[in-house]
Design a protein around this motif. Structure first.
Motif, PDB file in Angstrom:
ATOM      1  N   ALA A 338      65.316 -12.708  17.432  1.00  0.00           N
ATOM      2  CA  ALA A 338      66.474 -13.061  16.888  1.00  0.00           C
ATOM      3  C   ALA A 338      66.710 -13.499  18.488  1.00  0.00           C
ATOM      4  O   ALA A 338      68.289 -14.701  18.280  1.00  0.00           O
ATOM      5  N   LYS A 339      66.585 -12.931  19.882  1.00  0.00           N
ATOM      6  CA  LYS A 339      67.438 -12.846  20.463  1.00  0.00           C
ATOM      7  C   LYS A 339      66.975 -14.503  21.409  1.00  0.00           C
ATOM      8  O   LYS A 339      67.648 -15.156  21.719  1.00  0.00           O
ATOM      9  N   SER A 342      67.935 -16.626  19.381  1.00  0.00           N
ATOM     10  CA  SER A 342      69.655 -16.944  19.018  1.00  0.00           C
ATOM     11  C   SER A 342      69.758 -16.899  17.277  1.00  0.00           C
ATOM     12  O   SER A 342      70.725 -17.789  16.456  1.00  0.00           O
ATOM     13  N   SER A 344      70.269 -14.743  13.518  1.00  0.00           N
ATOM     14  CA  SER A 344      70.183 -12.732  13.268  1.00  0.00           C
ATOM     15  C   SER A 344      69.408 -12.019  12.953  1.00  0.00           C
ATOM     16  O   SER A 344      68.160 -12.600  13.005  1.00  0.00           O
ATOM     17  N   THR A 345      69.255 -11.358  12.819  1.00  0.00           N
ATOM     18  CA  THR A 345      67.738  -9.718  12.620  1.00  0.00           C
ATOM     19  C   THR A 345      67.770 -10.526  10.718  1.00  0.00           C
ATOM     20  O   THR A 345      66.452 -10.501  11.191  1.00  0.00           O
ATOM     21  N   SER A 346      68.551 -10.821  10.559  1.00  0.00           N
ATOM     22  CA  SER A 346      68.067 -11.152   8.563  1.00  0.00           C
ATOM     23  C   SER A 346      67.258 -12.388   9.000  1.00  0.00           C
ATOM     24  O   SER A 346      65.800 -12.955   8.533  1.00  0.00           O
TER      25      SER A 346
END
Length: 390
Positions: A338-339, A342, A344-346
């Motif tokens: 995710a990081k 860029s 979202s977690t989902s």
């Protein structure tokens, strides 16, 4: 060593001190005086095959997508294999596992430093010749903050050292390297040899340079790893390699006993020809594995791209971004993906699920519902070859 040493073109024993402190150290002859090396047809063929393989790898590296990622993995593999020869017990997965972090073992620290030392060496070679000053700077990085950090990283030894079983005395040693004065002269001669012997076959030069460095044993610790790194640096210095796309320790580790025996045999009998033949066979087998791995990695990249485009349709752009990320970081978790992308977690979870369905990512511990770690198994399977600790 003293009972079976036969003075010859390889050098002689030097008397040191007197009385109860007397001992003998080995004074190696300059490599320049040992030439020519008379190689048989089989060894010449092995050298030719090795040069052809290295040339093929150079060509492949110019056209492979993400070659920088593969190069990073090869440097890590050489770092691991060379450190394992010295007794390091970690594996390739340990080197790549981001979850270890501050919990990393001292063994893992040795490997991480070897990677940093290699990168430092390659950078320095763009600004200075392959010389003792460069090797000292690289050695300082190799031992920075890990085992051996108390043994003067980056400094040539100022006292006599010796090689033998743990706890043995100088008199009991299997091999006593040159005394300090002779060690400095040996390194000076080696520096001239590396940079002035332009007509010598580079693979033969790398073999001789490695032997001479190991015989000089110029540091209090880390000589084996530095000497094996010198193999790659010598080949780069002579233009055989543009980048460290070879892991020569692959076969030297597999034949570790013979490897050490051959280094001693040259010191005892002057059989440079036998050492070069053994070294060339090892380098050829290492190059074969590296070439075959590069082919398999390139094929995997292409097949993975096709599978992801078919599986993710309009979402293929993010899938291909994750593929690129995995080729540099084949062990990941959701937060990392995710990081770095860029997302979202989902979104990261959904993308990872696509890779799982395609058979590209595997959950390391299927029972865990949180803090899950995923591995790019097809990629790691190729790179893990030969990574078992001794």
């Amino acid at each position: 060593m003293l009972d079976i040493f036969h003075p010859g073109r390889q050098g002689r024993l030097r008397e040191n001190l007197s009385g109860n402190l007397a001992y003998r150290s080995f004074l190696p002859a300059p490599l320049q005086s040992c030439l020519p090396i008379n190689l048989d047809i089989r060894t010449q063929r092995s050298i030719s095959d090795c040069r052809a393989l290295l040339g093929e790898m150079q060509g492949m590296a110019r056209f492979i997508p993400n070659v920088g990622m593969y190069l990073t993995m090869y440097v890590r593999k050489e770092a691991l294999l060379s450190s394992q020869i010295e007794g390091t017990q970690c594996t390739f997965d340990d080197v790549l596992d981001p979850s270890l972090g501050k919990k990393a073992s001292r063994d893992l620290g040795d490997v991480v430093n070897y990677v940093r030392a290699t990168e430092h060496a390659v950078t320095l070679m763009g600004t200075m010749p392959l010389c003792t000053r460069l090797l000292r700077s690289v050695h300082a990085v190799l031992l920075d903050g890990v085992r051996g950090a108390e043994k003067n990283p980056g400094e040539l030894r100022s006292s006599q050292n010796w090689v033998g079983p743990a706890g043995c005395t100088l008199r009991e040693a299997a091999f006593v390297p040159p005394n300090v004065e002779d060690m400095h002269q040996t390194l000076s001669d080696l520096e001239v040899f590396l940079n002035n012997e332009k007509d010598l076959e580079p693979v033969v030069k790398a073999a001789l340079a490695h032997y001479q460095f190991e015989t000089a044993h110029p540091f209090l610790d880390g000589n084996g790893r530095m000497g094996r790194l010198l193999i790659t640096l010598s080949l780069m210095n002579d233009g055989v390699l543009d980048m460290p796309i070879l892991y020569p320790s692959y076969e030297l580790k597999r034949q570790r006993i013979s490897y050490y025996e051959w280094l001693m045999r040259v010191r005892e009998t002057g059989d440079y020809e036998g050492w070069v033949a053994f070294f060339c066979d090892c380098l050829l087998n290492s190059a074969l594995d590296a070439r075959n791995s590069m082919r398999r990695l390139a094929d995997l990249h292409s097949s993975s791209e096709r599978a992801l485009i078919a599986a993710s349709g309009r979402g293929s752009a993010n899938a291909l971004r994750l593929l690129d990320l995995l080729e540099g970081n084949p062990i990941v978790d959701v937060g990392f993906v995710a990081k770095r992308l860029s997302l979202s977690t989902s979104g990261a979870n959904s993308l990872i699920a696509t890779f799982e369905r395609a058979g590209l990512l595997t959950k390391r511990d299927a029972s865990r519902k949180r803090y899950r770690v995923f591995t790019y198994e097809p990629y790691l399977t190729i790179l893990r070859a030969g990574d078992e600790p001794l």
